[in-house]
Structures are given as structure tokens and as C-alpha cells.
Design a protein around this motif. Structure first.
Motif, PDB file in Angstrom:
ATOM      1  N   UNK A 138     -36.947 -24.133  60.836  1.00  0.00           N
ATOM      2  CA  UNK A 138     -36.912 -24.669  59.480  1.00  0.00           C
ATOM      3  C   UNK A 138     -37.538 -23.682  58.491  1.00  0.00           C
ATOM      4  N   UNK A 139     -38.674 -23.074  58.880  1.00  0.00           N
ATOM      5  CA  UNK A 139     -39.344 -22.111  58.004  1.00  0.00           C
ATOM      6  C   UNK A 139     -38.488 -20.869  57.790  1.00  0.00           C
ATOM      7  N   UNK A 140     -37.883 -20.355  58.860  1.00  0.00           N
ATOM      8  CA  UNK A 140     -37.029 -19.166  58.745  1.00  0.00           C
ATOM      9  C   UNK A 140     -35.850 -19.427  57.816  1.00  0.00           C
ATOM     10  N   UNK A 141     -35.211 -20.580  57.997  1.00  0.00           N
ATOM     11  CA  UNK A 141     -34.052 -20.932  57.183  1.00  0.00           C
ATOM     12  C   UNK A 141     -34.414 -20.924  55.706  1.00  0.00           C
ATOM     13  N   UNK A 142     -35.525 -21.569  55.364  1.00  0.00           N
ATOM     14  CA  UNK A 142     -35.957 -21.637  53.974  1.00  0.00           C
ATOM     15  C   UNK A 142     -36.289 -20.258  53.420  1.00  0.00           C
ATOM     16  N   UNK A 143     -37.014 -19.462  54.227  1.00  0.00           N
ATOM     17  CA  UNK A 143     -37.444 -18.144  53.761  1.00  0.00           C
ATOM     18  C   UNK A 143     -36.261 -17.205  53.533  1.00  0.00           C
ATOM     19  N   UNK A 144     -35.339 -17.168  54.477  1.00  0.00           N
ATOM     20  CA  UNK A 144     -34.214 -16.236  54.381  1.00  0.00           C
ATOM     21  C   UNK A 144     -33.278 -16.621  53.243  1.00  0.00           C
ATOM     22  N   UNK A 145     -32.962 -17.905  53.116  1.00  0.00           N
ATOM     23  CA  UNK A 145     -32.054 -18.328  52.059  1.00  0.00           C
ATOM     24  C   UNK A 145     -32.695 -18.143  50.685  1.00  0.00           C
ATOM     25  N   UNK A 146     -34.005 -18.379  50.584  1.00  0.00           N
ATOM     26  CA  UNK A 146     -34.691 -18.162  49.312  1.00  0.00           C
ATOM     27  C   UNK A 146     -34.679 -16.686  48.946  1.00  0.00           C
ATOM     28  N   UNK A 147     -34.929 -15.816  49.935  1.00  0.00           N
ATOM     29  CA  UNK A 147     -34.954 -14.380  49.676  1.00  0.00           C
ATOM     30  C   UNK A 147     -33.588 -13.862  49.230  1.00  0.00           C
ATOM     31  N   UNK A 148     -32.531 -14.493  49.732  1.00  0.00           N
ATOM     32  CA  UNK A 148     -31.167 -14.070  49.383  1.00  0.00           C
ATOM     33  C   UNK A 148     -30.633 -14.804  48.147  1.00  0.00           C
ATOM     34  N   UNK A 149     -31.419 -15.761  47.637  1.00  0.00           N
ATOM     35  CA  UNK A 149     -30.984 -16.506  46.470  1.00  0.00           C
ATOM     36  C   UNK A 149     -29.834 -17.449  46.753  1.00  0.00           C
ATOM     37  N   UNK A 150     -29.782 -17.994  47.970  1.00  0.00           N
ATOM     38  CA  UNK A 150     -28.694 -18.898  48.360  1.00  0.00           C
ATOM     39  C   UNK A 150     -29.219 -20.333  48.353  1.00  0.00           C
ATOM     40  N   UNK A 151     -28.769 -21.188  47.457  1.00  0.00           N
ATOM     41  CA  UNK A 151     -29.227 -22.576  47.465  1.00  0.00           C
ATOM     42  C   UNK A 151     -28.604 -23.347  48.632  1.00  0.00           C
ATOM     43  N   UNK A 152     -29.379 -24.256  49.217  1.00  0.00           N
ATOM     44  CA  UNK A 152     -28.855 -25.074  50.311  1.00  0.00           C
ATOM     45  C   UNK A 152     -29.662 -26.357  50.385  1.00  0.00           C
ATOM     46  N   UNK A 153     -29.172 -27.294  51.164  1.00  0.00           N
ATOM     47  CA  UNK A 153     -29.834 -28.591  51.329  1.00  0.00           C
ATOM     48  C   UNK A 153     -30.200 -28.782  52.802  1.00  0.00           C
ATOM     49  N   UNK A 154     -31.495 -28.710  53.156  1.00  0.00           N
ATOM     50  CA  UNK A 154     -31.881 -28.933  54.553  1.00  0.00           C
ATOM     51  C   UNK A 154     -31.788 -30.414  54.912  1.00  0.00           C
ATOM     52  N   UNK A 155     -31.186 -30.703  56.048  1.00  0.00           N
ATOM     53  CA  UNK A 155     -31.120 -32.072  56.577  1.00  0.00           C
ATOM     54  C   UNK A 155     -31.872 -32.038  57.905  1.00  0.00           C
ATOM     55  N   UNK A 156     -33.058 -32.657  57.946  1.00  0.00           N
ATOM     56  CA  UNK A 156     -33.961 -32.471  59.076  1.00  0.00           C
ATOM     57  C   UNK A 156     -33.875 -33.596  60.096  1.00  0.00           C
ATOM     58  N   UNK A 157     -34.130 -33.225  61.355  1.00  0.00           N
ATOM     59  CA  UNK A 157     -34.096 -34.160  62.478  1.00  0.00           C
ATOM     60  C   UNK A 157     -35.234 -33.842  63.430  1.00  0.00           C
ATOM     61  N   UNK A 158     -35.714 -34.855  64.140  1.00  0.00           N
ATOM     62  CA  UNK A 158     -36.790 -34.668  65.114  1.00  0.00           C
ATOM     63  C   UNK A 158     -36.313 -33.954  66.371  1.00  0.00           C
ATOM     64  N   UNK A 159     -35.082 -34.209  66.788  1.00  0.00           N
ATOM     65  CA  UNK A 159     -34.593 -33.613  68.032  1.00  0.00           C
ATOM     66  C   UNK A 159     -33.085 -33.441  68.002  1.00  0.00           C
ATOM     67  N   UNK A 160     -32.569 -32.729  69.006  1.00  0.00           N
ATOM     68  CA  UNK A 160     -31.141 -32.454  69.054  1.00  0.00           C
ATOM     69  C   UNK A 160     -30.320 -33.685  69.414  1.00  0.00           C
ATOM     70  N   UNK A 161     -30.962 -34.696  69.980  1.00  0.00           N
ATOM     71  CA  UNK A 161     -30.227 -35.912  70.322  1.00  0.00           C
ATOM     72  C   UNK A 161     -29.725 -36.628  69.071  1.00  0.00           C
ATOM     73  N   UNK A 162     -30.361 -36.383  67.933  1.00  0.00           N
ATOM     74  CA  UNK A 162     -29.878 -36.933  66.661  1.00  0.00           C
ATOM     75  C   UNK A 162     -29.232 -35.862  65.784  1.00  0.00           C
ATOM     76  N   UNK A 163     -29.707 -34.634  65.895  1.00  0.00           N
ATOM     77  CA  UNK A 163     -29.176 -33.559  65.054  1.00  0.00           C
ATOM     78  C   UNK A 163     -27.714 -33.246  65.387  1.00  0.00           C
ATOM     79  N   UNK A 164     -27.403 -33.065  66.650  1.00  0.00           N
ATOM     80  CA  UNK A 164     -26.046 -32.649  67.030  1.00  0.00           C
ATOM     81  C   UNK A 164     -25.003 -33.718  66.684  1.00  0.00           C
TER      82      UNK A 164
END
Length: 377
Positions: free
Chosen positions: A198-224
């Protein structure tokens, strides 16, 4: 048979707090040595200044009786892991834990007890894993956890041998035609909460100036499932994890998936133990490194017990002729590990979701990979 724990063990009620007293001269060495007395000067004729005595810090030396002794007394190893990631750690339909991380827990059990089933798995979420480790809910964490400076410095955690080299990527349905990060501007991206991902995603997209919407999940059983239902245009995780779910989705006749070629981070993975117990850390290190050393020696589960050669390095490794390096493990621990669980190559190839080993970063150093361990002598 393998023991499992399906829910967290109760958090231990007593947490030990250690206070450090700073020496007045600012010495921050951790070897417990007292600061040197100031040198006398020949020209000085004044009476010495009377000062209050310094408070003494008592340093307790490392000795038997820590985590290793607790494990021996208990009769099995407690490993913190997960139950929802095929290839690494999954609770299957038979109620058994399987995967690469699970096998590395079995390695420890084989090394310590000569019985790879002498272990229990404690499932733990990403957000709670370090708290659970610090509170003693398990002895070692094998849970695809990235080694970072902040975690090493502030989580009371000791990261051990890197047994899987990974990096973060992003996956999209192939039908989208997306191939670059810029294609994901304003996209919803599924990500596990409480992770470096989650931290990497935010940092890299911010550095590149790419707006995005994070949708967070506790585990892959709900994320996938959310990703498959179209709640997100993309999902992000370590590329090994993305490869697992690409394999699973397409294998279930789902739509073709595309893993973008750009890797946005380094993700070294390995076992994690609590700070302050050198004896236990070296047991974990050498037990797991034995799988790599056996592979380099050409020893596997089929031939290690019957080795009849004369190579002195291999004889040491097998614990022959009384060789014991004093690691807190039985002299023949490597034989038990490899004969019962396998060498690194066998363990890796047991889980096809992880992809191809040959030519990857996880190949032997002699094959151009990064798997390299200290000499066993």
C-alpha cells in the motif's frame, strides 16, 4: 500429524519493557561497555569535581533459556503465517496448511526436533502480524513479509535470511489493454491494507503524478473476489502473488490477465523473529539456509541420507565425524531437514504457482541467481 491453529492465540498479558539509560557522554554502543574515564592532565592542580554516581545499566548476556528453550519445552514450533495465499500459505479443503512459507516452518521443526510435523500454524493478518510476534503469539513469522529499514528499526523485529526475492507489480484484465502505470490514471486499485504494498503504491503514483483510488482489503480472500467482480480496474501485490492469482483466475476459466512489466519496488522476503534473541535467530537462519546449501551440494531428499563420498565440506554439513558448529541444533539437522522437507529447489518446485525457478533471482548464485549462503565449516 501437522497441528494447526485456526484463530489467534490469546495475547499474552505480560509484556516486558526494557529501559535504556543513556551515558552522559552520549555513547550509544550496544555492547554494554562503560564510557572511558576522562584522562588526567599534568597541569591540573584543582581538586576533582564531585559528581553524582552514574546509574548502572545491567546487561544480561545471551544464553540458553530464550525462545529455543521455550520451543524445546513446548515440543513444537509456532509459526505465524496466513491461510489465503496459494503457493505460499493456504488452508486447503482438507484443513491442512500448504505452501512455500509453510514448508519453511516444517524445515524448522525438522531441524530442531527431527520431525517436520512438530509445528503449528498461527494465522495472522497483515495489520496485526508485528504486534502478534512481539506479544509472543508465535516464535517465528513466515508470512511473505518484506524486510524494510523501518520494520527492522521500529517493530522489535529481527529479519533473517532472505529466502525469496520479489518485487511489486500490478495486474489488470488483459481486455483493458493497459500496459503502463499512466494507463491507470483515476483507476480503482485493489491493495492489501497495512502493508508495504500500500505504501509503495501511494509513493510511486504520487511521484509520477498519477491520481488513483486505493480500495483496501484485509486479505486476499476478499481482495481477489472484489477484483474479479470489477470493483477495481487493477490489483497490486508482489509479482509472485500476482502470478499465483493469474494462475488461479485463468485456471478457473476466468478472463486472461496481464501483469505489467514495470516492477515498482524491491521485496526481500524471509522469516522474522523477535529482537534480542541471537540464539533463536541463528537457529532459524541455519535451518533454512541448509535447504540452499544442500541444493548447491547436489543433495536432495532422495540421496542426502545415503551420501558416501569424502568431500570434507559435505561431511561437516551432514554432521559426520563429530562436527558440531555450536548452533544449538543437532549435528545432523541438515539431514533431517532435507530428507523430510527437501532442498530449496524441491520446496520451490513443489508449488507451481510460484513460477519458474531456473534463471530467476531465486536461483543459485552459481546459476546467476541470488541464493548464496555462508560456508558451513
Amino acid at each position: 500429524m501437522q497441528k494447526t491453529i485456526r484463530h489467534f492465540l490469546p495475547v499474552l498479558g505480560l509484556v516486558l519493557a526494557f529501559s535504556l539509560v543513556a551515558a552522559s557522554c552520549g555513547n550509544d554502543d550496544d555492547d554494554g561497555a562503560a564510557p572511558a574515564a576522562p584522562e588526567a592532565t599534568a597541569a591540573s592542580t584543582e581538586a576533582p569535581e564531585v559528581t553524582e554516581p552514574e546509574e548502572t545499566v545491567t546487561v544480561v548476556p545471551q544464553q540458553a533459556g530464550g525462545t529455543l528453550q521455550a520451543v524445546l519445552d513446548r515440543g513444537h514450533v509456532l509459526c505465524g503465517s496466513r491461510d489465503d495465499l496459494p503457493g505460499f500459505a493456504l488452508l486447503n479443503e482438507e484443513g491442512e496448511y500448504v505452501g512455500f512459507d509453510i514448508d519453511m516452518c516444517r524445515v524448522l521443526a525438522a531441524a530442531i526436533f527431527g520431525d517436520s510435523d512438530a509445528m503449528e500454524i498461527v494465522p495472522v493478518t497483515s495489520a496485526e502480524r508485528f504486534t502478534a510476534l512481539a506479544s509472543g503469539q508465535f516464535d517465528v513469522m513466515n508470512r511473505n513479509t518484506t524486510w524494510t529499514a523501518t520494520r527492522d528499526g521500529s517493530e522489535g523485529a529481527n529479519f533473517n535470511f532472505i529466502y525469496y526475492y520479489d518485487g511489486q507489480g500490478l495486474m489488470v484484465p488483459a481486455s483493458t489493454g493497459f500496459t503502463t502505470l499512466e494507463d491507470l490514471a483515476d483507476a480503482n486499485i485493489c491493495v492489501s491494507t497495512g502493508t508495504t504494498t500500500e505504501l509503495n503504491l501511494t509513493a510511486v503514483f504520487a511521484a509520477r503524478g498519477i491520481p488513483f483510488n486505493p480500495v483496501t482489503f484485509e486479505g486476499f480472500d476478499t481482495l481477489v473476489p472484489a477484483y474479479q467482480e470489477g470493483q477495481c480496474e487493477a490489483m497490486t501485490s508482489d509479482t509472485s502473488v500476482l502470478g499465483v492469482f493469474k494462475f488461479e483466475i485463468e485456471g478457473d476459466d476466468g478472463p486472461a490477465q496481464h501483469i505489467m512489466t514495470e516492477i515498482i519496488s524491491k521485496e526481500p522476503l524471509g522469516p522474522v523473529v523477535r529482537d534480542g534473541d541471537t540464539e533463536w535467530a541463528q537457529v532459524v537462519n541455519w535451518a533454512i539456509m541448509a535447504t540452499v546449501q544442500a541444493w548447491e551440494f547436489g543433495l536432495d531428499s532422495a540421496n542426502i541420507a545415503g551420501y558416501d563420498g569424502t568431500d570434507p565440506n559435505i561431511l561437516n554439513f551432514l554432521g559426520r565425524d563429530g562436527f558440531d558448529p555450536g548452533l544449538g541444533l543437532p549435528p545432523d539437522f541438515a539431514v533431517q531437514v532435507v530428507s523430510q522437507v527437501g532442498n530449496y529447489e524441491e520446496i520451490y518446485n513443489r508449488h507451481p504457482q510460484l513460477g519458474t525457478l531456473a534463471g530467476s533471482a531465486n536461483d543459485l548464485w552459481t546459476n546467476g541467481g541470488l541464493m548464496y549462503v555462508p560456508p558451513y565449516r
